[in-house]
Motif scaffolding. Structure first.
Motif, PDB file in Angstrom:
ATOM      1  N   UNK A  18      -5.433   8.300   6.374  1.00 16.95           N
ATOM      2  CA  UNK A  18      -5.653   7.695   5.055  1.00 16.95           C
ATOM      3  C   UNK A  18      -4.360   7.496   4.274  1.00 16.95           C
ATOM      4  N   UNK A  19      -4.161   6.300   3.804  1.00 18.48           N
ATOM      5  CA  UNK A  19      -3.044   5.911   2.932  1.00 18.48           C
ATOM      6  C   UNK A  19      -1.659   5.975   3.594  1.00 18.48           C
ATOM      7  N   UNK A  47       2.621  -5.900   1.016  1.00 25.40           N
ATOM      8  CA  UNK A  47       1.242  -6.257   1.349  1.00 25.40           C
ATOM      9  C   UNK A  47       1.106  -6.618   2.829  1.00 25.40           C
ATOM     10  N   UNK A  50       1.109  -3.383   4.747  1.00 28.24           N
ATOM     11  CA  UNK A  50      -0.167  -2.681   4.543  1.00 28.24           C
ATOM     12  C   UNK A  50      -1.273  -3.307   5.393  1.00 28.24           C
ATOM     13  N   UNK A  51      -1.397  -4.626   5.342  1.00 32.09           N
ATOM     14  CA  UNK A  51      -2.482  -5.295   6.068  1.00 32.09           C
ATOM     15  C   UNK A  51      -2.331  -5.132   7.579  1.00 32.09           C
ATOM     16  N   UNK A 108     -15.928 -17.296   1.033  1.00 37.74           N
ATOM     17  CA  UNK A 108     -15.436 -16.074   0.420  1.00 37.74           C
ATOM     18  C   UNK A 108     -15.868 -14.873   1.288  1.00 37.74           C
ATOM     19  N   UNK A 110     -15.764 -11.364   3.281  1.00 36.26           N
ATOM     20  CA  UNK A 110     -15.223 -10.116   2.743  1.00 36.26           C
ATOM     21  C   UNK A 110     -14.079  -9.553   3.578  1.00 36.26           C
ATOM     22  N   UNK A 111     -14.222  -9.539   4.873  1.00 38.30           N
ATOM     23  CA  UNK A 111     -13.221  -8.847   5.686  1.00 38.30           C
ATOM     24  C   UNK A 111     -12.592  -9.794   6.717  1.00 38.30           C
ATOM     25  N   UNK A 117      -3.514 -13.164   5.594  1.00 41.06           N
ATOM     26  CA  UNK A 117      -2.700 -12.831   4.419  1.00 41.06           C
ATOM     27  C   UNK A 117      -1.238 -12.670   4.844  1.00 41.06           C
TER      28      UNK A 117
ATOM     29  N   UNK B   2      -2.008  12.094  -1.521  1.00 44.04           N
ATOM     30  CA  UNK B   2      -2.976  11.689  -2.535  1.00 44.04           C
ATOM     31  C   UNK B   2      -2.570  10.352  -3.154  1.00 44.04           C
ATOM     32  N   UNK B   3      -3.533   9.482  -3.271  1.00 46.41           N
ATOM     33  CA  UNK B   3      -3.313   8.223  -3.975  1.00 46.41           C
ATOM     34  C   UNK B   3      -3.889   8.391  -5.368  1.00 46.41           C
ATOM     35  N   UNK B  23      -3.437   2.409  -6.349  1.00 48.07           N
ATOM     36  CA  UNK B  23      -3.538   1.560  -5.155  1.00 48.07           C
ATOM     37  C   UNK B  23      -5.007   1.205  -4.950  1.00 48.07           C
ATOM     38  N   UNK B  25      -7.544   0.475  -2.874  1.00 51.46           N
ATOM     39  CA  UNK B  25      -7.973   0.503  -1.467  1.00 51.46           C
ATOM     40  C   UNK B  25      -9.483   0.757  -1.438  1.00 51.46           C
ATOM     41  N   UNK B  26      -9.994   1.251  -0.327  1.00 52.53           N
ATOM     42  CA  UNK B  26     -11.437   1.491  -0.228  1.00 52.53           C
ATOM     43  C   UNK B  26     -11.901   2.562  -1.225  1.00 52.53           C
ATOM     44  N   UNK B  27     -11.086   3.606  -1.421  1.00 48.64           N
ATOM     45  CA  UNK B  27     -11.498   4.710  -2.302  1.00 48.64           C
ATOM     46  C   UNK B  27     -11.599   4.259  -3.761  1.00 48.64           C
ATOM     47  N   UNK B  55      -0.546  -1.846  -8.864  1.00 49.08           N
ATOM     48  CA  UNK B  55       0.600  -2.498  -8.236  1.00 49.08           C
ATOM     49  C   UNK B  55       0.253  -3.090  -6.872  1.00 49.08           C
ATOM     50  N   UNK B  56      -0.643  -2.417  -6.139  1.00 48.14           N
ATOM     51  CA  UNK B  56      -0.963  -2.888  -4.790  1.00 48.14           C
ATOM     52  C   UNK B  56      -2.469  -2.925  -4.569  1.00 48.14           C
ATOM     53  N   UNK B  57      -2.923  -3.993  -3.929  1.00 45.96           N
ATOM     54  CA  UNK B  57      -4.334  -4.130  -3.568  1.00 45.96           C
ATOM     55  C   UNK B  57      -4.385  -4.500  -2.094  1.00 45.96           C
ATOM     56  N   UNK B  58      -5.165  -3.773  -1.298  1.00 48.43           N
ATOM     57  CA  UNK B  58      -5.294  -4.211   0.094  1.00 48.43           C
ATOM     58  C   UNK B  58      -6.576  -5.024   0.272  1.00 48.43           C
ATOM     59  N   UNK B  59      -6.741  -5.601   1.457  1.00 47.11           N
ATOM     60  CA  UNK B  59      -7.870  -6.521   1.664  1.00 47.11           C
ATOM     61  C   UNK B  59      -9.208  -5.795   1.639  1.00 47.11           C
ATOM     62  N   UNK B  60      -9.215  -4.484   1.904  1.00 46.69           N
ATOM     63  CA  UNK B  60     -10.477  -3.731   1.806  1.00 46.69           C
ATOM     64  C   UNK B  60     -10.862  -3.614   0.328  1.00 46.69           C
ATOM     65  N   UNK B  63     -12.253  -6.822  -0.721  1.00 45.80           N
ATOM     66  CA  UNK B  63     -13.626  -7.048  -0.221  1.00 45.80           C
ATOM     67  C   UNK B  63     -14.646  -6.377  -1.138  1.00 45.80           C
ATOM     68  N   UNK B  66     -15.208  -8.519  -4.094  1.00 39.09           N
ATOM     69  CA  UNK B  66     -16.140  -9.606  -3.742  1.00 39.09           C
ATOM     70  C   UNK B  66     -17.587  -9.126  -3.877  1.00 39.09           C
TER      71      UNK B  66
END
Lengths: 144, 114
Positions: A18-19, A47, A50-51, A108, A110-111, A117, B2-3, B23, B25-27, B55-60, B63, B66
């Motif tokens: 995680x993270x 980004x 990360x992706x 649109x 979702x995943x 990107x 920890x985020x 951040x 993310x999914x959490x 500052x940061x957004x991931x694709x999860x 989603x 959305x």
């Protein structure tokens, strides 16, 4: 101020936990800032890292559960090579992942955006994938 | 590792603002979704998500945003975003989010455009 240009490379191994993608992104961010990328470009690099790492975490099925990142700093660009030792994938696998996801608005979805990107934000993009794993490489230039 | 993240909610008479930090993310996304659902269940159909401190957004994370758009869509509601960085806005437009949610430079504009 003297513009000192790094001509070097940095290697980092992260566990698929995680993270941990943030560790890779932060390293990329520091190298980008040292090499005079602007704030937007630095965020784009973060980004993309990360992706790509998340894709490896989610889809590689690698037994060692590690991602290997090589940052290659040149005069006007930063190249990242992100490798996993997983099962690899084909363009068809990627397409199937995307179409299997349901959403109200078809455009649109979702995943399944990670590679798009990264491709969109970087100046060069390449994937090498086979039964021994996958390496995603991308380059961002300061002039972009 | 920890985020550190946080979500502040301000519910006004006709709209509510969710302000995220950290951040996305999914959490953080799941936490944000839960808070948005609570507001929707209370009858709020005009929501603003302020991402200025994110500052940061991931694709999860995106989603999950959305899913919030879809939940509001089912009730003819509106979601407006504000405080996005240039990269975040570019990513949102790439993912067609801009067609189904508003993107505004600041909270005042986001609220004014419901």
């Amino acid at each position: 101020m003297t513009n000192t240009v790094l001509k070097d490379q940095v290697c980092l191994t992260i566990p698929m936990d995680r993270d941990m993608e943030l560790v890779a992104a932060k390293t990329g961010s520091v190298l980008a800032e040292l090499n005079h990328f602007n704030e937007d470009q630095t965020e784009e690099i973060q980004l993309a890292i990360i992706e790509t790492c998340i894709n490896a975490f989610e889809h590689s099925q690698s037994e060692d559960r590690q991602v290997f990142i090589k940052y290659i700093v040149k005069a006007d660009e930063l190249e990242c090579k992100i490798t996993d030792h997983g099962v690899g994938f084909t363009a068809e696998d990627h397409h199937n992942r995307i179409i299997n996801r349901q959403q109200i608005h078809t455009e649109m979805r979702k995943r399944g955006w990670g590679l798009e990107i990264t491709m969109n934000l970087m100046d060069e993009f390449n994937i090498e994938s086979g039964e021994n794993g996958t390496t995603v490489s991308f380059i961002k230039r300061t002039a972009s | 590792m920890a985020n550190k993240f946080d979500i502040q909610v301000r519910a006004e008479h006709e709209y509510a603002v969710l302000e995220t930090a950290g951040y996305l993310n999914d959490a953080l996304g799941e936490d944000l979704s839960k808070k948005a659902q609570e507001l929707i269940e209370k009858g709020y159909t005009q929501l603003v998500i302020n991402l200025e401190q994110t500052a940061l957004i991931n694709s999860i994370g995106i989603s999950i945003l959305i899913e919030i758009i879809e939940a509001l869509d089912e009730r003819d509601g509106t979601l407006n975003f504000c405080g996005l960085s240039a990269t975040q806005e570019r990513t949102f437009r790439m993912m067609a989010i801009a067609k189904y949610a508003g993107i505004f430079p600041d909270e005042k504009a986001a609220i004014a455009n419901f």
